[in-house]
Write a protein that holds these residues in place. Structure first.
Motif: not given
Lengths: 354, 301, 374
Positions: A23-24, A58-65, A192-195
C-alpha cells in the motif's frame, strides 16, 4: 446479500488483502486523544478519544473514502495522519516512511509528499496573497527552481485546475468558491505529492461547482497517480469518487470495504442507516438504497461513549453482549469487514440481521 | 467552451491594475462617505505640505533658530506677522511651520520604533503561545500600566533632555499597545485554515508568522498608527512644554507654548497659535483614523 | 391554483451598492395553494433568501420597485409595518437555517417560547396588559402548558427538562426541533422553512424533515421550503420552483419536474448531483452574472451549452410548456405563462428545439448529453 457465503469467524483486526500487498498509505491503530481540562486550575479531567485505534490502508493511485457524521473523528484522522495535530499513538506509513517517527525538521521536508485540501476554500487561502504567491508558496518552501521555473510551474498548475492563467494576479476575494478551491488544489499538488488528504473539499460548494471540482481531482489523480484520502459526510458523493470506503462512528471504523460491496450490502447497522438517509433524485436511486431506518437519538457526546459497542445506544439490534465488549471487525466478504456482533456465530441473534 | 468564452479577454497586468484601482476607488468612497475624514485628510495634507516647504514658505525662515529682533518684539498678528511675534521678536508663523516638521518627524520616528518592537513581539507571542506568550504579554502588561508621559519623564531624567532621548523614551512606552493589539489579532487569525495550510506545506513558524499572518494585521496597525500620530505629537508637546524635549531655540510647539505661558494675558498669540497647531494636527489625524477604520473595517482597542 | 394562500407576482427587489443598483430579484411569480408544500430551489446567490425575506418583510435596506406579494388575497407590501408585524409570527412563521444561532443563548427554551406566546402578532403591548400578563399566573401557566405540549409534539422525549434548558445544553437536532416547535406555536397558516436541517448530520436531518412533514400534514399548514438540494425538495415538496440569478427559470409539480426537466439550468443541476446509480456529471461552468449589470436576455445564457446569439438579447419570458409546467427558455415554445409577457410572444425567438428532445433521448434521461461537455 448472500451472507452465508462469507465466513463469520471473528478474525482479529481482519483486513481485506486486495490492496494490501504494497500500500501507498497504511494506518495502524492510530489514536488521538484530546485531554479535557476542568475548573479554574485547568485540572485534567479525562479525555476525548476522537480517534481511537483506526487502521486501514490505501493502494497507490486509489481513493479511500472516510465517511461519518460530526464527531466521528474522520477529520481528526486525516489531520493526525499528516501530523497537523500530533497523534497520541499509532503508525502512519506513507510511501514506506512512518510519519509519526519523523523529527520536526524531517517532517517539514517530508511534507512535500503529503498534502491536504481543506474544506472551506474561503478560509484556507490567505486573503492578502495573490493566487500566484499562494500556489508558489510550497515551491518556495521546498526550493523548487528559480523564479522563472516557479512561474512556469504555477502556469502549468493553473492549466491543470482549469483556471485562466491571468488569475494568478488576483486575490482570493475576487474568486468564486469553486475557483478558490481550484487554487487550493493547485497548491496541494504543486510538488507532486504522493498522498493528498481531501477534507470535505466540496461541502462548502454548490453541487454544480462540486461536480467540476470532482472531475478535476479525478483527472489529476489519473495523470499523476496520486493517492487520495477523501473525507466527507456525503455518501452519494463517495459512491462516485472512492474505490474503498471506511465508515467511522465515534472514533472507530465500524465498516471497511470495497465501495460497491459496502453500498451494495452494508454489513453494519450504522452504515445501513447512513445509506438509508441519503436523499435521492430518481426512483432508481430510491431502489438502490435500503429503506429509511430511523436511528434513536443522536450521536452521543464523545466524552460519554457507551460501553462495549459505541453504536448500541442507537441501534435497533442491540442485545446484551453489545454492552459488555466491543465487537471485532468480522470479515464479511473478499474486501469487506464490519464491527458488529450480528456477524458472530456465538450469538443466535445474528439471524435477525436480514 | 463556457469558461473561456464567458471570461472577458483581458491583458494580465493591466486587468490586475484596473481591479486594484477599482478597489481603491471603492475604499475612497467609503472613506469620503464620512465628511470628517475628508476634512482630516485636507488638514493633514496641509500640515505635511507646510512642513515639507517650511524653508520656502516661511516669511522669516531665519527666525526658526535663535535670534533677537527687539524692534518687533511681542507684536500682535498683522499682515507681516500672521501670528504675531514672540518676546524676542521672532515670527511665530515661521516658527509654527518649522515646528510642524519636528512634530511630524518625531511622531513618525517614535511610531516606527514602537511598531517594529510591538508588532514583532505581538506576532511571536500570539503565534507561539505557551510560555513565550505569557512572558511577553506580562512584560507588555507592565508597560501598559505605566503612563507614557511618566515613563518618558523618568527616562529623560536619567539620560538628559534632548529630542532624541524624548523620542526613544516615548517609543519605549508606546510599543506595548501594538504588542497587545497584534497578539489579539494573531490569536484569531491563527484559527483560520490558511495557517494550517501553510504548516501543511512545510513552512516553519518564522515564515508562517511574517509571511502569512503579518499581512493580515496591517489594517488594524495602520488605523491605530494614524490615530497615534496625533497622540504622540500631544505627548511630545507635553514633554517639551515641561522642558524635557528639544532645547531652545529649537521651535517645537510644546516649547513655544511654554515660552508664551507667562504672557498669556498680555501677548496671548505667543502661546495660542502653537497650541492651535497642536490641536489642528491631533484632530486631523483622528479624523483620518476614523475614516480609515470604516474603510478597513477593523476595530482598534 | 384554486385558492392560493400566497401569491408572488412580478416581484422585483433591488439593492443599492457601491457599484450601482443590484437587480437581485427580477420579476418572479409563484404561488402556494392552501395545504400545499412548495419548494424554492437554487444555488448560493440565486436570490431565494431575498425572496423569503421580502415575503416576511425583513429587508429594510432593499427597494421593491415593482410587484405584489398577496397573502390570503391581501397585498402585504401595501400594509403598514405594524400590520405586517401582526401577520408575521402569527399567520406566517419561519424556521431559520442555523439552529446554533437562531436561539438566544442567554434565555432558556421555555422563556423564548413563552415570549412568542406573549407577544405573537402584537407589535407592542400596552403597559397595563404587559403588567397584567406578567402578574397573572393563569395566563402564564396556560402558556407553559401549551409550550411543553408543543415540545412533546416535535417528539422531544423530556419536554419539561428541555423547557428549562438553555440552548447550549441541547444537541443540534434538539435545537432544530425547538425551532420547529417555536415556529408552530402560533399555529401559522404559512410556514417558511429556510434550509431546515442543512446544518445537521444526515441521519438527524432525515429525521427532522420527516417530523416536519408529519406536523404540517396534520395541521394542513402550507409550507414554502427554501433549499439548495433538489434531493430534499423532491422528498418534501409538491411543487418546485427552480431559481437562477433572481429569476424563476422553471416551475412544475415535483414529479413532473424530475420526469421531464426542461430548463438547461435545471438539467445541469440535476446532472451535477452525485447519484448512486448513474454517477456524477460535469457540473456547470462559469458563474452567476453581475447583478448590477445583468444581461439583457437570458441570465443563464453565459453558462448554457445550448445558448445562441439571440439568447443574450431576448428575455426568455416563462412559457407554458405543459398543463402545469412553465419554463423560461427560448428552446421551448408555448404561450406566455404571464399576461404581461404577451407582447414579447408576438415575436418569438427561434433557436430550434432542445437537442435532448430531437436526439431521440427519452425526455427523462438526464444523464444524456444535456450538460456542458467541452
Amino acid at each position: 446479500m448472500n451472507d452465508s457465503a462469507y465466513t463469520t469467524e471473528p478474525t482479529a483486526a481482519a483486513q481485506p488483502d486486495r490492496d494490501l500487498d504494497d500500500p501507498m498509505v497504511s494506518v495502524e491503530n492510530l489514536k488521538k486523544h484530546f485531554p479535557l481540562f476542568e475548573g479554574i486550575f485547568q485540572k485534567k479531567a479525562g479525555e476525548v478519544r476522537a480517534v481511537d485505534g483506526v487502521s486501514f490502508s490505501i493502494a497507490e493511485g486509489e481513493t479511500f473514502g472516510l465517511v461519518g457524521e460530526s464527531g466521528s473523528g474522520k477529520t481528526t484522522t486525516g489531520r493526525s495522519m499528516l501530523r497537523l495535530t500530533e497523534p497520541t499513538s499509532g503508525r502512519v506509513e506513507i510511501d514506506g516512511q512512518n510519519v509519526v517517527d519523523l523529527s520536526d525538521g524531517e517532517l517539514k521536508r517530508f511534507r512535500r509528499n503529503m498534502q491536504i485540501v481543506h474544506q472551506d476554500p474561503a478560509s484556507s487561502l490567505n486573503p492578502r496573497h495573490r493566487v500566484k504567491s499562494i500556489i508558489e508558496a510550497p515551491l518556495k518552501i521546498h526550493d523548487y527552481g528559480d523564479s522563472e521555473a516557479r512561474l512556469e510551474r504555477v502556469e502549468e498548475l493553473l492549466d491543470m485546475v482549469d483556471l485562466p492563467r491571468e488569475f494568478m494576479y488576483r486575490y482570493p476575494g475576487q474568486l468564486s468558491g469553486g475557483q478558490k478551491q481550484r487554487v487550493g488544489i493547485a497548491r496541494a499538488v504543486a510538488l507532486n505529492p504522493k498522498f493528498v488528504v481531501l477534507d470535505e473539499p466540496t461541502s462548502a460548494l454548490d453541487v454544480s461547482v462540486q461536480a467540476r471540482i470532482i472531475n478535476i481531482l479525478e483527472e489529476i489523480q489519473e495523470e499523476f497517480g496520486i493517492t487520495y484520502l477523501f473525507i466527507t459526510h456525503d455518501l452519494s458523493l463517495l459512491k462516485n469518487v472512492a474505490d474503498r470506503i471506511g465508515v467511522m462512528y465515534l472514533g472507530r471504523l465500524v465498516e471497511v470495504g470495497d465501495v460497491d460491496s459496502v453500498f451494495g450490502s452494508p454489513q453494519h447497522p450504522y452504515s445501513r442507516a447512513l445509506l438509508s438517509a441519503i436523499s435521492t433524485i430518481s426512483e432508481e436511486d430510491e431502489l438502490a438504497k435500503p429503506d429509511r431506518i430511523t436511528l434513536d437519538g443522536e450521536v452521543p457526546d464523545p466524552r460519554e461513549k457507551p460501553s462495549g459497542c459505541a453504536f448500541r445506544s442507537r441501534c435497533a439490534h442491540e442485545f446484551d453482549a453489545c454492552a459488555v465488549e466491543e465487537p471485532e471487525l468480522y470479515e464479511r466478504g473478499p474486501d469487506q469487514v464490519a464491527r458488529c456482533f450480528l456477524h458472530d456465530d456465538r450469538f443466535e441473534e445474528g439471524a435477525e440481521w436480514e | 467552451m463556457s469558461t473561456k468564452t464567458s471570461l472577458p479577454f483581458f491583458d494580465t497586468e493591466s486587468a490586475a491594475r484596473k481591479e486594484r484601482i477599482r478597489q481603491l476607488k471603492r475604499g475612497f468612497r467609503t472613506f469620503a462617505g464620512n465628511k470628517l475624514s475628508l476634512v482630516g485628510l485636507a488638514m493633514i495634507l496641509t500640515l505635511v505640505v507646510a512642513a515639507l516647504l517650511a524653508p520656502y514658505i516661511a516669511p522669516f525662515p531665519e527666525h526658526a533658530g535663535a535670534g533677537v529682533y527687539f524692534d518687533q518684539a511681542s507684536e500682535p498678528p498683522s499682515a507681516t506677522h500672521l501670528m504675531g511675534t514672540d518676546t524676542t521678536g521672532r515670527d511665530i508663523f515661521s516658527r509654527v511651520l518649522f515646528g510642524a516638521r519636528l512634530s511630524l518627524l518625531m511622531s513618525g520616528i517614535v511610531l516606527s520604533i514602537a511598531i517594529s518592537i510591538g508588532v514583532t513581539l505581538g506576532l511571536i507571542a500570539g503565534y507561539l503561545g505557551g510560555t513565550t506568550n505569557t512572558v511577553i504579554m506580562r512584560v507588555t502588561d507592565i508597560f501598559l500600566a505605566i503612563p507614557p508621559t511618566l515613563l518618558a519623564m523618568a527616562v529623560v531624567a536619567a539620560t538628559g533632555a534632548s529630542l532624541f532621548n524624548v523620542m526613544v523614551a516615548i517609543a519605549f512606552s508606546w510599543w506595548s499597545w501594538y504588542a497587545r493589539l497584534v497578539q489579539g489579532e494573531v490569536l484569531s487569525i491563527k484559527e483560520d485554515e490558511f495557517i494550517e495550510s501553510s504548516r501543511a506545506l512545510g513552512s516553519g513558524w518564522v515564515r508562517t508568522t511574517f509571511k502569512e499572518i503579518l499581512p493580515n494585521v496591517v489594517s488594524p496597525i495602520t488605523v491605530k498608527a494614524t490615530l497615534d500620530m496625533g497622540f504622540v505629537i500631544l505627548v511630545g508637546a507635553g514633554l517639551s512644554f515641561l522642558g524635557l524635549g528639544a532645547q531652545p531655540p529649537t521651535p517645537t510647539w510644546g516649547a513655544m507654548i511654554a515660552q508664551g505661558r507667562n504672557y498669556v494675558t498680555s501677548f496671548w498669540w505667543i502661546a495660542v497659535f502653537p497650541g492651535l497647531a497642536i490641536s489642528f494636527a491631533v484632530l486631523g489625524f483622528n479624523f483620518i483614523g476614523d475614516g480609515l477604520r470604516d474603510v478597513l473595517d477593523v476595530e482598534v482597542d | 391554483m384554486a385558492d392560493p394562500i400566497l401569491e408572488v407576482k412580478n416581484l422585483h427587489v433591488h439593492f443599492e451598492t457601491h457599484d450601482g443598483t443590484a437587480e437581485v430579484i427580477n420579476g418572479i411569480d409563484f404561488s402556494i395553494d392552501r395545504g400545499e408544500t412548495a419548494a424554492l430551489v437554487g444555488e448560493t446567490g440565486c436570490g431565494k433568501s431575498v425572496t423569503v425575506k421580502s415575503i416576511m418583510g425583513l429587508l429594510p435596506s432593499a427597494t421593491i420597485p415593482e410587484g405584489e406579494i398577496r397573502y390570503k388575497g391581501e397585498d402585504v407590501l401595501s400594509l403598514s409595518d405594524a400590520e405586517r408585524h401582526s401577520r408575521r409570527g402569527k399567520e406566517m412563521s419561519m424556521i431559520m437555517q442555523d439552529p446554533m444561532t437562531s436561539l438566544n443563548p442567554v434565555l432558556t427554551v421555555g422563556e423564548q417560547m413563552m415570549d412568542v406566546l406573549k407577544w405573537q402578532g402584537r407589535p407592542r403591548l400596552s403597559l397595563s396588559k404587559l403588567v397584567r400578563d406578567t402578574l397573572s399566573t393563569g395566563a402564564k401557566a396556560e402558556h407553559r402548558t401549551r409550550a411543553i405540549e408543543m415540545l412533546g409534539e416535535v417528539e422531544i422525549s423530556a419536554p419539561e427538562r428541555v423547557f428549562e434548558s438553555y440552548p447550549v445544553e441541547l444537541s443540534g437536532g434538539m435545537r432544530q426541533r425547538v425551532l420547529i416547535a417555536i415556529a408552530l406555536l402560533s399555529e401559522p397558516d404559512l410556514l417558511i422553512a429556510d434550509e431546515p436541517g442543512t446544518a445537521l448530520d444526515v441521519t438527524t436531518e432525515a429525521k427532522v424533515l420527516d417530523l416536519l412533514d408529519e406536523l404540517v400534514e396534520e395541521r394542513d399548514t402550507s409550507v414554502l421550503y427554501i433549499t439548495h438540494d433538489l434531493g430534499v425538495a423532491r422528498e418534501v415538496s409538491d411543487r418546485i420552483n427552480v431559481m437562477y440569478a433572481g429569476e424563476i427559470v422553471e416551475q412544475a409539480p415535483t414529479a413532473d419536474l424530475f420526469a421531464n426537466p426542461q430548463h438547461p439550468y435545471t438539467r445541469g443541476l440535476l446532472e451535477s448531483i452525485p447519484t448512486l446509480s448513474t454517477g456524477i456529471g460535469d457540473g456547470i461552468e462559469g458563474h452567476l452574472p453581475d447583478y448590477t449589470n445583468p444581461p439583457a436576455g437570458c441570465r443563464f445564457a453565459d453558462r448554457c451549452p445550448h445558448a445562441e446569439a439571440a439568447c443574450h438579447e431576448a428575455y426568455p419570458y416563462p412559457r407554458q410548456t405543459g398543463p402545469d409546467h412553465a419554463t423560461a427558455c427560448h428552446l421551448f415554445e408555448g404561450l406566455p405563462a404571464r399576461e404581461r409577457h404577451e407582447s414579447l410572444a408576438t415575436d418569438p425567438v427561434n433557436i430550434g428545439t432542445a437537442p435532448w428532445l430531437t436526439g431521440g433521448d427519452a425526455p427523462g434521461d438526464i444523464s444524456a448529453d444535456g450538460g456542458t461537455d467541452q
